[in-house]
Design a protein around this motif. Structure first.
Motif, PDB file in Angstrom:
ATOM      1  N   LYS A   1       0.844  -1.201   0.000  1.00 27.25           N
ATOM      2  CA  LYS A   1       0.000   0.000   0.000  1.00 27.25           C
ATOM      3  C   LYS A   1       0.878   1.249   0.000  1.00 27.25           C
ATOM      4  N   GLY A   2       1.957   1.192   0.769  1.00 32.39           N
ATOM      5  CA  GLY A   2       2.891   2.311   0.810  1.00 32.39           C
ATOM      6  C   GLY A   2       3.640   2.485  -0.498  1.00 32.39           C
ATOM      7  N   LEU A   3       4.092   1.377  -1.073  1.00 32.53           N
ATOM      8  CA  LEU A   3       4.851   1.427  -2.321  1.00 32.53           C
ATOM      9  C   LEU A   3       4.002   1.906  -3.499  1.00 32.53           C
ATOM     10  N   LEU A   4       2.711   1.569  -3.463  1.00 28.50           N
ATOM     11  CA  LEU A   4       1.840   1.876  -4.599  1.00 28.50           C
ATOM     12  C   LEU A   4       0.991   3.128  -4.404  1.00 28.50           C
ATOM     13  N   ALA A   5       1.066   3.727  -3.220  1.00 28.24           N
ATOM     14  CA  ALA A   5       0.288   4.945  -2.961  1.00 28.24           C
ATOM     15  C   ALA A   5       0.804   6.089  -3.830  1.00 28.24           C
ATOM     16  N   GLN A   6      -0.096   6.910  -4.320  1.00 25.00           N
ATOM     17  CA  GLN A   6       0.290   8.041  -5.168  1.00 25.00           C
ATOM     18  C   GLN A   6       0.517   9.304  -4.348  1.00 25.00           C
ATOM     19  N   ASP A   7       0.233   9.218  -3.072  1.00 23.11           N
ATOM     20  CA  ASP A   7       0.433  10.335  -2.148  1.00 23.11           C
ATOM     21  C   ASP A   7       1.557   9.957  -1.182  1.00 23.11           C
TER      22      ASP A   7
ATOM     23  N   ARG B   1       2.490  11.205   1.573  1.00 21.32           N
ATOM     24  CA  ARG B   1       2.094  11.192   2.985  1.00 21.32           C
ATOM     25  C   ARG B   1       1.414   9.882   3.366  1.00 21.32           C
ATOM     26  N   LYS B   2       0.616   9.344   2.445  1.00 22.52           N
ATOM     27  CA  LYS B   2      -0.031   8.053   2.704  1.00 22.52           C
ATOM     28  C   LYS B   2       1.015   6.941   2.756  1.00 22.52           C
TER      29      LYS B   2
END
Length: 249
Positions: free
Chosen positions: A56-62, A64-65
Motif C-alpha cells: 500500500k505504501g509502495l503503490l500509494a500516489q500520495d 504522505r499516505k
C-alpha cells in the motif's frame, strides 16, 4: 463442522497467498496500475498484514499516505521481516526532503538491527551521504569505510565516494556576492580582480537552483580570513561574509 471450518480457512489462506504472489510479480515487473488493482482484490489477512501495508505504501500516489503505511509497519509489526524495508524507505524519504538528521537517525536503526540485511551496505552509504550534506566530512568518510567488501556494488560506490572526498580540502574565503545569473557574477568577479584581488567563482546548488558565488582569497583557517576581512572592510564599501568552501586540492 470443525473439519469444514478448517478446510475453508486453508482454502482462504491458499487463495490469499496466490493473490499475493501475483501482486509481488506485478510489482517486480513494474506493472504498477495492475498491482494497485490486485491489491484492492486481496482480502485483509493477519498473517500478511505487514506485507499488504508495505505494498500500500509502495503503490500509494500520495507520499504522505506512503509514509503513514511505512510508519504503521515499523510501529505495529516490529518482528516482521518487512519492517527493515519500511524503515529504509522512510529513511530515504527524510533524506529526499533534506531532513538529514532525521534520515541519519532512521538509517541508524537499520544498522542497530541484529540481523544482516540486504540494505546494510546501502544504509552506510545513505548515512555517509547525509553527513556529507551536513558538511561533516569526517563522519561521512567513516561511514563510507564501514561498507563491507562482500557487497561489491555498494563497496565500489563507497570506495569511489571516499576517494573523491579525500581529494577535497576545506578553505575559507570572503564572499561578496551570490547570483543565479552567471554574467552578473562574472562582472563582479572582473571588477574586483581589476582592483588586484584574487577573485574566483564557486558554483553551488540549493534546492535544485544553481548559484554563482563571487569569492575573494583562499585561507587555511577562519582566523586568517578574519584578518584579511578587517583590511578589506577598510578599503571596500561592500557587504561580505566569511564562508567555508570545499574544493579540489
Amino acid at each position: 463442522m470443525n473439519i469444514l471450518i478448517s478446510l475453508s480457512l486453508c482454502l482462504l489462506f491458499s487463495a490469499s497467498e496466490k493473490q499475493l504472489d501475483i501482486l509481488r510479480e506485478l510489482y517486480e515487473e513494474g506493472r504498477f496500475r495492475e498491482a494497485q488493482q490486485k491489491l484492492k482484490e486481496i482480502a485483509p489477512s493477519s498473517s500478511h498484514a505487514a506485507e499488504i501495508l508495505l505494498y500500500k505504501g509502495l503503490l500509494a500516489q500520495d507520499a504522505r499516505k506512503s509514509i503513514t503505511h511505512f510508519q504503521s509497519i515499523i510501529k505495529d509489526y516490529p518482528q516482521s521481516k518487512h519492517r527493515i524495508r519500511a524503515l529504509f524507505l522512510l529513511s530515504q524519504y527524510h533524506f529526499l526532503k533534506k531532513s538529514y538528521k532525521k534520515a541519519i537517525a532512521a538509517f541508524k536503526q537499520i544498522v542497530k538491527s541484529e540481523t544482516e540485511t540486504p540494505y546494510s551496505g546501502q544504509t552506510c552509504i545513505w548515512i555517509a551521504l547525509s553527513y556529507e550534506a551536513l558538511n561533516d566530512t569526517t563522519r561521512s568518510m567513516a561511514w563510507y569505510m564501514k561498507v563491507n567488501s562482500a557487497d561489491s556494488i555498494s563497496y565500489t560506490i563507497a570506495h569511489k565516494a571516499l576517494s573523491n572526498l579525500k581529494e577535497l580540502k576545506s578553505i575559507y574565503s570572503i564572499q561578496i556576492g551570490s547570483f543565479q545569473n552567471k554574467e552578473s557574477a562574472s562582472s563582479l568577479t572582473e571588477t574586483y580582480s581589476d582592483k588586484g584581488y584574487r577573485t574566483w567563482l564557486a558554483i553551488t546548488k540549493q534546492k535544485g537552483i544553481k548559484y554563482y558565488k563571487v569569492l575573494i582569497g583562499e585561507f587555511d583557517n577562519k582566523e586568517k580570513a578574519r584578518g584579511f576581512s578587517k583590511l578589506f572592510k577598510q578599503k571596500e564599501d561592500i557587504q561580505f561574509w566569511i564562508v567555508k568552501i570545499r574544493k579540489l586540492k
